[in-house]
Design a protein around this motif. Sequence first.
Motif, PDB file in Angstrom:
ATOM      1  N   HIS A 184     -41.265  15.984   4.012  1.00  0.00           N
ATOM      2  CA  HIS A 184     -41.870  15.384   5.206  1.00  0.00           C
ATOM      3  C   HIS A 184     -41.189  14.045   5.474  1.00  0.00           C
ATOM      4  O   HIS A 184     -41.202  13.145   4.643  1.00  0.00           O
ATOM      5  N   SER A 185     -40.575  13.953   6.652  1.00  0.00           N
ATOM      6  CA  SER A 185     -39.989  12.678   7.055  1.00  0.00           C
ATOM      7  C   SER A 185     -41.077  11.770   7.602  1.00  0.00           C
ATOM      8  O   SER A 185     -41.955  12.213   8.355  1.00  0.00           O
ATOM      9  N   LYS A 186     -41.008  10.504   7.246  1.00  0.00           N
ATOM     10  CA  LYS A 186     -41.997   9.553   7.744  1.00  0.00           C
ATOM     11  C   LYS A 186     -41.817   9.264   9.229  1.00  0.00           C
ATOM     12  O   LYS A 186     -42.609   8.543   9.834  1.00  0.00           O
ATOM     13  N   LEU A 187     -40.776   9.859   9.831  1.00  0.00           N
ATOM     14  CA  LEU A 187     -40.599   9.805  11.280  1.00  0.00           C
ATOM     15  C   LEU A 187     -41.423  10.890  11.973  1.00  0.00           C
ATOM     16  O   LEU A 187     -41.421  10.986  13.196  1.00  0.00           O
ATOM     17  N   ASN A 219     -38.407   9.596   3.106  1.00  0.00           N
ATOM     18  CA  ASN A 219     -39.005  10.929   3.200  1.00  0.00           C
ATOM     19  C   ASN A 219     -39.862  11.214   1.971  1.00  0.00           C
ATOM     20  O   ASN A 219     -39.539  10.765   0.869  1.00  0.00           O
ATOM     21  N   GLN A 220     -40.931  11.959   2.168  1.00  0.00           N
ATOM     22  CA  GLN A 220     -41.716  12.458   1.048  1.00  0.00           C
ATOM     23  C   GLN A 220     -41.104  13.768   0.567  1.00  0.00           C
ATOM     24  O   GLN A 220     -40.693  14.608   1.377  1.00  0.00           O
ATOM     25  N   TYR A 221     -41.055  13.942  -0.747  1.00  0.00           N
ATOM     26  CA  TYR A 221     -40.377  15.084  -1.362  1.00  0.00           C
ATOM     27  C   TYR A 221     -41.227  15.532  -2.534  1.00  0.00           C
ATOM     28  O   TYR A 221     -41.292  14.870  -3.569  1.00  0.00           O
ATOM     29  N   VAL A 222     -41.928  16.637  -2.353  1.00  0.00           N
ATOM     30  CA  VAL A 222     -42.892  17.100  -3.352  1.00  0.00           C
ATOM     31  C   VAL A 222     -42.393  18.401  -3.972  1.00  0.00           C
ATOM     32  O   VAL A 222     -42.109  19.369  -3.258  1.00  0.00           O
ATOM     33  N   ILE A 223     -42.290  18.422  -5.288  1.00  0.00           N
ATOM     34  CA  ILE A 223     -41.874  19.617  -6.015  1.00  0.00           C
ATOM     35  C   ILE A 223     -43.096  20.209  -6.712  1.00  0.00           C
ATOM     36  O   ILE A 223     -43.779  19.507  -7.467  1.00  0.00           O
ATOM     37  N   HIS A 254     -42.018  12.553  -4.991  1.00  0.00           N
ATOM     38  CA  HIS A 254     -40.887  11.639  -4.971  1.00  0.00           C
ATOM     39  C   HIS A 254     -40.700  11.074  -3.567  1.00  0.00           C
ATOM     40  O   HIS A 254     -41.205  11.629  -2.586  1.00  0.00           O
ATOM     41  N   GLU A 255     -39.960   9.990  -3.504  1.00  0.00           N
ATOM     42  CA  GLU A 255     -39.491   9.479  -2.218  1.00  0.00           C
ATOM     43  C   GLU A 255     -37.983   9.653  -2.188  1.00  0.00           C
ATOM     44  O   GLU A 255     -37.292   9.273  -3.137  1.00  0.00           O
ATOM     45  N   VAL A 279     -32.291  15.456  -5.909  1.00  0.00           N
ATOM     46  CA  VAL A 279     -31.595  15.783  -4.672  1.00  0.00           C
ATOM     47  C   VAL A 279     -30.366  14.906  -4.452  1.00  0.00           C
ATOM     48  O   VAL A 279     -29.335  15.360  -3.938  1.00  0.00           O
ATOM     49  N   ASP A 280     -30.426  13.639  -4.867  1.00  0.00           N
ATOM     50  CA  ASP A 280     -29.257  12.757  -4.754  1.00  0.00           C
ATOM     51  C   ASP A 280     -28.111  13.270  -5.615  1.00  0.00           C
ATOM     52  O   ASP A 280     -26.945  13.265  -5.189  1.00  0.00           O
TER      53      ASP A 280
END
Length: 302
Positions: free
Chosen positions: A202-205, A215-219, A228-229, A286-287
């Motif tokens: 989910h992008s905070k935009l 962005n929110q990044y949930v695994i 994660h962010e 992801v990075d």
Amino acid sequence: MERTITELLQTSYSSDNQEEVFECLKALEPDKLTTQQLASLVKHVETICHTDMYKYEHFNIIGTGGDLLKTINVSTISAIVASNIVNVVKLGARGITSKWGSKDFNSIITSKIGDKNINAYFKTIESRFLSFGELGISYGDILVEARRKLNQQGYLDIYKVVFPFSNVTGCTGQVNGVSNAQYLSIFIDLSLMFKRHCIIVHSKLGVDELMPGSNQYVIVRDGKVEEHEVFVPSNDIAFFIETEDSDLLFNKFESIITGTATKDVMNTIYYNAASIINLKEQALNVDQIVNKYFPNKTMYSS
């Protein structure tokens, strides 16, 4: 006699009465249903749409749509890029709140390249685009207009939950994008209930993909939730804003596929592709995946 929630969902995609469809959708607002009720609707969709054609390891990606920026089809393009590394079956449907849903986008590609379609761009024969219409539930005009009305009146949409979440191809894992943060907890709860391997972004935009910035990044994996962010290093948001011009949209698509888009644009695509690859490359974040697979940002250069 009062209809069950499954009967309401069936009516929503089969009725020829738009007002009846709209009332069914209101009655199925996902934040008013329990996780168990949502799960029963997921099972209904999976029963109708399931295909056993894809028995090999593959991954899905699909978003809720409805983003505030009305962006182009980032998840579709990212699925093509990720198909260099993993098998991807990209699920999609007609646009509801934007002009070009992924199915509409596929139609544009088909019109531009002749007798082929977007599947000509995927890098393995195991990867492809697949619409829900091909699987047994099509978004007819009546349903599309009822969903647009639902969105305009500010209701949450059951079609943004059970269809994106449903595993209709037997995938190993899936990326779900949510444009509205209210859907995050719903997807997490369903992932835990079904014991799914999912990455929810989910992008905070207010976009259902990874966008420039935070962005929110949930695994969700093995019954555990990791939040994660993810920061996408890019300053170009304007490129991703939807255009009414199908020629311009196709040109944007081609610039990414050929590697002629700017570094900022490609970074956004690579991060979204990396989220799909992350379903397989679980030991990396992801990075690290971006650095491993797209180190020189030249994969698509001629």
